[in-house]
Design an enzyme around this catalytic site. Structure first.
Site, mmCIF file in Angstrom:
data_model
loop_
_atom_site.group_PDB
_atom_site.id
_atom_site.type_symbol
_atom_site.label_atom_id
_atom_site.label_comp_id
_atom_site.label_asym_id
_atom_site.label_seq_id
_atom_site.Cartn_x
_atom_site.Cartn_y
_atom_site.Cartn_z
ATOM 1 N N ASN A 159 18.171 -42.165 -9.857
ATOM 2 C CA ASN A 159 18.182 -43.493 -10.619
ATOM 3 C C ASN A 159 19.193 -44.496 -9.987
ATOM 4 O O ASN A 159 20.571 -44.102 -9.543
ATOM 5 C CB ASN A 159 18.745 -43.304 -12.095
ATOM 6 C CG ASN A 159 20.175 -42.668 -12.212
ATOM 7 O OD1 ASN A 159 20.728 -42.111 -11.199
ATOM 8 N ND2 ASN A 159 20.936 -43.175 -13.278
ATOM 9 N N GLY A 234 25.112 -36.683 -10.153
ATOM 10 C CA GLY A 234 24.096 -36.122 -10.511
ATOM 11 C C GLY A 234 24.180 -35.330 -11.779
ATOM 12 O O GLY A 234 25.208 -35.680 -12.720
ATOM 13 N N SER A 235 23.410 -34.474 -12.328
ATOM 14 C CA SER A 235 23.731 -33.705 -13.661
ATOM 15 C C SER A 235 24.912 -32.835 -13.769
ATOM 16 O O SER A 235 25.333 -32.236 -12.686
ATOM 17 C CB SER A 235 22.333 -33.059 -13.953
ATOM 18 O OG SER A 235 22.196 -32.052 -13.019
ATOM 19 N N THR A 236 25.332 -32.580 -14.930
ATOM 20 C CA THR A 236 26.608 -31.859 -14.789
ATOM 21 C C THR A 236 26.102 -30.086 -14.557
ATOM 22 O O THR A 236 27.067 -29.786 -13.818
ATOM 23 C CB THR A 236 26.883 -31.555 -16.596
ATOM 24 O OG1 THR A 236 27.175 -32.942 -16.775
ATOM 25 C CG2 THR A 236 27.958 -30.372 -16.670
ATOM 26 N N ALA A 238 24.099 -29.268 -12.035
ATOM 27 C CA ALA A 238 24.187 -29.103 -10.629
ATOM 28 C C ALA A 238 25.446 -29.344 -10.127
ATOM 29 O O ALA A 238 25.981 -28.894 -9.175
ATOM 30 C CB ALA A 238 23.276 -30.497 -10.024
ATOM 31 N N GLY A 239 26.231 -30.289 -10.790
ATOM 32 C CA GLY A 239 27.864 -30.397 -10.436
ATOM 33 C C GLY A 239 28.355 -29.201 -10.526
ATOM 34 O O GLY A 239 29.484 -28.869 -9.730
ATOM 35 N N GLU A 256 30.644 -37.266 -10.280
ATOM 36 C CA GLU A 256 30.021 -38.259 -11.088
ATOM 37 C C GLU A 256 28.840 -37.425 -11.970
ATOM 38 O O GLU A 256 27.711 -37.553 -11.471
ATOM 39 C CB GLU A 256 29.671 -39.373 -10.806
ATOM 40 C CG GLU A 256 30.592 -40.252 -9.815
ATOM 41 C CD GLU A 256 31.609 -40.993 -10.748
ATOM 42 O OE1 GLU A 256 31.404 -41.092 -11.840
ATOM 43 O OE2 GLU A 256 32.729 -41.443 -10.138
ATOM 44 N N CYS A 290 23.500 -43.194 -16.443
ATOM 45 C CA CYS A 290 24.339 -42.439 -16.813
ATOM 46 C C CYS A 290 25.221 -42.730 -18.014
ATOM 47 O O CYS A 290 25.815 -41.851 -18.915
ATOM 48 C CB CYS A 290 25.335 -41.733 -15.633
ATOM 49 S SG CYS A 290 26.001 -43.079 -14.939
ATOM 50 N N GLU A 467 35.112 -43.353 -8.491
ATOM 51 C CA GLU A 467 34.497 -44.255 -7.519
ATOM 52 C C GLU A 467 34.710 -45.700 -7.950
ATOM 53 O O GLU A 467 35.027 -45.853 -9.049
ATOM 54 C CB GLU A 467 33.068 -43.971 -7.471
ATOM 55 C CG GLU A 467 32.717 -42.619 -6.746
ATOM 56 C CD GLU A 467 31.129 -42.576 -6.640
ATOM 57 O OE1 GLU A 467 30.299 -43.082 -7.484
ATOM 58 O OE2 GLU A 467 30.888 -41.780 -5.722
HETATM 59 P P1 NAD Z 1 20.314 -33.782 -10.564
HETATM 60 O O1 NAD Z 1 21.572 -33.009 -10.893
HETATM 61 O O2 NAD Z 1 19.164 -32.847 -10.635
HETATM 62 O O3 NAD Z 1 20.174 -34.221 -8.974
HETATM 63 C C1 NAD Z 1 21.261 -35.317 -8.458
HETATM 64 C C2 NAD Z 1 21.283 -35.047 -6.922
HETATM 65 O O4 NAD Z 1 21.911 -33.729 -6.475
HETATM 66 C C3 NAD Z 1 19.804 -34.908 -6.392
HETATM 67 O O5 NAD Z 1 19.767 -35.763 -5.002
HETATM 68 C C4 NAD Z 1 19.522 -33.404 -5.964
HETATM 69 O O6 NAD Z 1 18.671 -33.072 -4.924
HETATM 70 C C5 NAD Z 1 20.913 -33.126 -5.638
HETATM 71 N N1 NAD Z 1 21.163 -31.730 -5.960
HETATM 72 C C6 NAD Z 1 20.788 -30.711 -7.176
HETATM 73 N N2 NAD Z 1 21.410 -29.575 -7.004
HETATM 74 C C7 NAD Z 1 22.236 -29.634 -6.049
HETATM 75 C C8 NAD Z 1 22.982 -28.473 -5.413
HETATM 76 N N3 NAD Z 1 23.150 -27.400 -6.138
HETATM 77 N N4 NAD Z 1 23.643 -28.792 -4.348
HETATM 78 C C9 NAD Z 1 23.458 -30.176 -3.776
HETATM 79 N N5 NAD Z 1 22.758 -30.858 -4.178
HETATM 80 C C10 NAD Z 1 22.155 -30.731 -5.319
HETATM 81 O O7 NAD Z 1 20.181 -34.937 -11.158
HETATM 82 P P2 NAD Z 1 18.970 -36.219 -11.153
HETATM 83 O O8 NAD Z 1 18.093 -35.703 -12.164
HETATM 84 O O9 NAD Z 1 18.820 -36.507 -9.792
HETATM 85 O O10 NAD Z 1 19.923 -37.601 -11.764
HETATM 86 C C11 NAD Z 1 20.329 -37.773 -13.086
HETATM 87 C C12 NAD Z 1 21.644 -37.379 -13.629
HETATM 88 O O11 NAD Z 1 22.628 -38.006 -12.675
HETATM 89 C C13 NAD Z 1 21.893 -37.271 -14.849
HETATM 90 O O12 NAD Z 1 22.517 -36.107 -15.108
HETATM 91 C C14 NAD Z 1 22.856 -38.666 -14.878
HETATM 92 O O13 NAD Z 1 23.722 -38.738 -15.877
HETATM 93 C C15 NAD Z 1 23.577 -38.324 -13.677
HETATM 94 N N6 NAD Z 1 24.135 -39.657 -13.096
HETATM 95 C C16 NAD Z 1 25.631 -39.805 -13.348
HETATM 96 C C17 NAD Z 1 26.225 -40.944 -12.828
HETATM 97 C C18 NAD Z 1 27.496 -41.150 -13.001
HETATM 98 O O14 NAD Z 1 28.189 -41.996 -12.412
HETATM 99 N N7 NAD Z 1 28.412 -40.237 -13.560
HETATM 100 C C19 NAD Z 1 25.370 -41.751 -12.264
HETATM 101 C C20 NAD Z 1 23.940 -41.569 -12.218
HETATM 102 C C21 NAD Z 1 23.258 -40.443 -12.523
#
Ligand code: NAD
Length: 485
Positions: A159, A234-236, A238-239, A256, A290, A467
């Site tokens: 996104n 990314g998502s929690t 994955a984080g 994030e 997010c 950030e």
């Molecule tokens: P996602 O967690 O599926 O993936 C995010 C990114 O991480 C992708 O590039 C993915 O390929 C990569 N990834 C996933 N698992 C990984 C791992 N184990 N090791 C390394 N890389 C990995 O999330 P998404 O569906 O792409 O994005 C949406 C999520 O991002 C939502 O939960 C949203 O809230 C969050 N987000 C947070 C912020 C913020 O600033 N806090 C901003 C934008 C989006």
């Protein structure tokens, strides 16, 4: 504006200062979410690409050819990149609409924000002192220097990838760190344009690489020796995995993550003053933001008024073709997102929630293909329901009443997340006084989202680290004490 096919179909990746092709790479098809049409294809980075990118970043860092440049020189590079982004604004905007399904009326904001991030990070160079600076302490006199932490693995979600990558790349480069950026496969195209802007700037090999690919590519990248800092959005879920991997080598982290933010509407807020802002905030990028305030909390004494006003506002939103400037809600990014959003609404219905408006996919002309979901407002939900507790990442908002102000604040904080809560009131001083009581990295008053050139980030399960602003640059620096006898 460049030829569309060249922008949507790519055969080479920009890695460590050069564009290269490789027969071993698989292809990723890129779809237009509004039509489901395949609009192009791009190569997926291989493990060998990751190795090349990381090795080049490590070699560059070791050589000092970037690390030892002055802050002013690095700021000049960032300014040049900002100018390059401005020159390619038309391409970036067109691609935001076609590969993400983002609104054309919002596209200008995304490219302008990306160049603003590079320009503002360059500006901040003059307020940074990397030392060495002498400090007299009770334990002795020392020099303190602040050094770049080393090669950064930057991982962005799909996104708004241009903006969310810019806010990782610019501070890292200014701090003196090379960057290896992992691009999400869903929305890769704007970042190929950014790679072109970098390649035209004639920078040292290894300073930056762009690697499109899925989770496996990201996981391999962050587990590589040589990576000093992981900057992950990314998502929690994955984080958490990223944090486990980082623990193996004690790699520094910025996380994030997801959110379940709330808008706390105070008793002095009139619906006609704030309903437009709340509605817009609910559907920016079709709720795929997010900081979306997906729980609107209103005083019980005025709940009926708010329900009527918000339902009416949601019902008049123009859903449709994102390239039409009058559209207010575009498609979701993928079929997987539609299924995910729908599953939350289905489970809410099954648990007894009331669907005030929306609740499904639109039908009729223009909606036969594409990843659509109507702006949806639910009530009679509660903390026991998934839709109230978990991040939906779509245009699904719940509205619930609270009794006393303390109850309202407790409801805002009654979530495992802590990202971008909001307060709505005509009395800004009153709202400011309440801001410290909300558990989130950002509190917005009478608006939604976060200012990306000031520190932003999460608390609790929304992650840690900041950030944006000077704090975003400092996150990429290590303090070193140099002690004298
Ligand atoms: P996602 O967690 O599926 O993936 C995010 C990114 O991480 C992708 O590039 C993915 O390929 C990569 N990834 C996933 N698992 C990984 C791992 N184990 N090791 C390394 N890389 C990995 O999330 P998404 O569906 O792409 O994005 C949406 C999520 O991002 C939502 O939960 C949203 O809230 C969050 N987000 C947070 C912020 C913020 O600033 N806090 C901003 C934008 C989006």
């Amino acid at each position: 504006m460049s030829d569309t096919t060249t922008l949507t179909s790519r055969s080479e990746l920009y890695i460590a200062g050069a564009w290269s092709s490789d027969a071993e790479r698989a292809w990723i098809e890129v779809e237009n979410p509004a039509t489901e049409q395949v609009i192009g294809r791009i190569p997926e980075a291989t493990a060998r690409d990751v190795d090349r990118a990381v090795d080049a970043a490590v070699a560059l860092h070791k050589s000092g050819a970037w690390r030892d440049t002055t802050l002013a020189d690095r700021a000049d590079v960032l300014t040049e990149i900002a100018e390059g982004i401005d020159k390619r604004a038309a391409d970036l905007q067109a691609l935001y609409v076609t590969d993400q399904g983002g609104l054309s009326s919002f596209a200008g904001f995304t490219s302008a924000t990306a160049s603003m991030i590079f320009r503002d990070t360059a500006r901040l160079a003059s307020s940074l002192d990397l030392g060495p600076t002498k400090r007299d302490t009770p334990g002795g006199s020392v020099y303190i220097s602040r050094e770049p932490s080393g090669p950064v693995a930057a991982i962005a979600p799909w996104n708004a990838p241009l903006v969310l990558s810019a806010v990782k790349i610019a501070p890292a480069l200014l701090a003196g760190c090379p960057v290896v950026l992992k691009i999400s496969p869903e929305t890769p195209l704007t970042l190929f344009v950014l790679a072109e802007v970098f390649s035209e700037a004639g920078l040292p090999d290894g300073l930056i690489s762009f690697l499109p690919g899925g989770r496996d590519v990201g996981q391999y990248l962050i587990s590589r020796p040589g990576i000093s800092h992981i900057s992950f959005t990314g998502s929690t879920a994955a984080g958490q995995q990223v944090m486990r991997t980082a623990a193996e080598r004690m790699t520094r982290l910025t996380l994030e993550l997801g959110g379940k933010s709330a808008a706390l509407v105070l008793d002095d807020a009139e619906p006609h003053d704030f309903v437009a802002s709340l509605t817009r905030g609910s559907v920016v990028q079709t709720g795929q933001v997010c900081t979306t305030q997906s729980r609107i909390l209103v005083p019980n004494s005025r709940e009926a008024e708010w329900i009527d006003a918000l339902t009416a506002a949601f019902e008049t939103l123009a859903v449709g073709d994102p390239s039409d400037p009058s559209t207010e809600v575009g498609p979701l990014v993928s079929q997987a997102q539609v299924d995910r959003v729908e599953s939350y609404v289905t489970s809410a219905r099954n648990d007894g929630a009331t669907v005030l408006t929306g609740g499904g996919r639109p039908s009729g002309p223009g909606f036969d293909t594409g990843y659509w979901f109507l702006p949806t407002l639910l009530t009679n939900t509660g903390p026991e329901m998934r839709v109230y507790r978990e991040e939906v990442f779509g245009p699904v908002i719940v509205i619930e009443g609270y009794d006393t102000l303390d109850d309202g604040i407790d409801a805002v904080n009654d979530t495992e997340f802590g990202l971008g809560n909001g307060i709505y009131s005509p009395d800004v001083d009153r709202a400011l006084a309440l801001a410290p009581r909300l558990d989130s990295g950002t509190v917005s008053i009478n608006t939604t989202g976060a200012c990306i050139t000031a520190p932003f980030g999460g608390m609790k399960m929304s992650g840690f680290g900041r950030e944006g602003g000077i704090e975003g640059i400092e996150a990429m620096l290590e303090s070193k004490q140099i002690q004298l006898p």
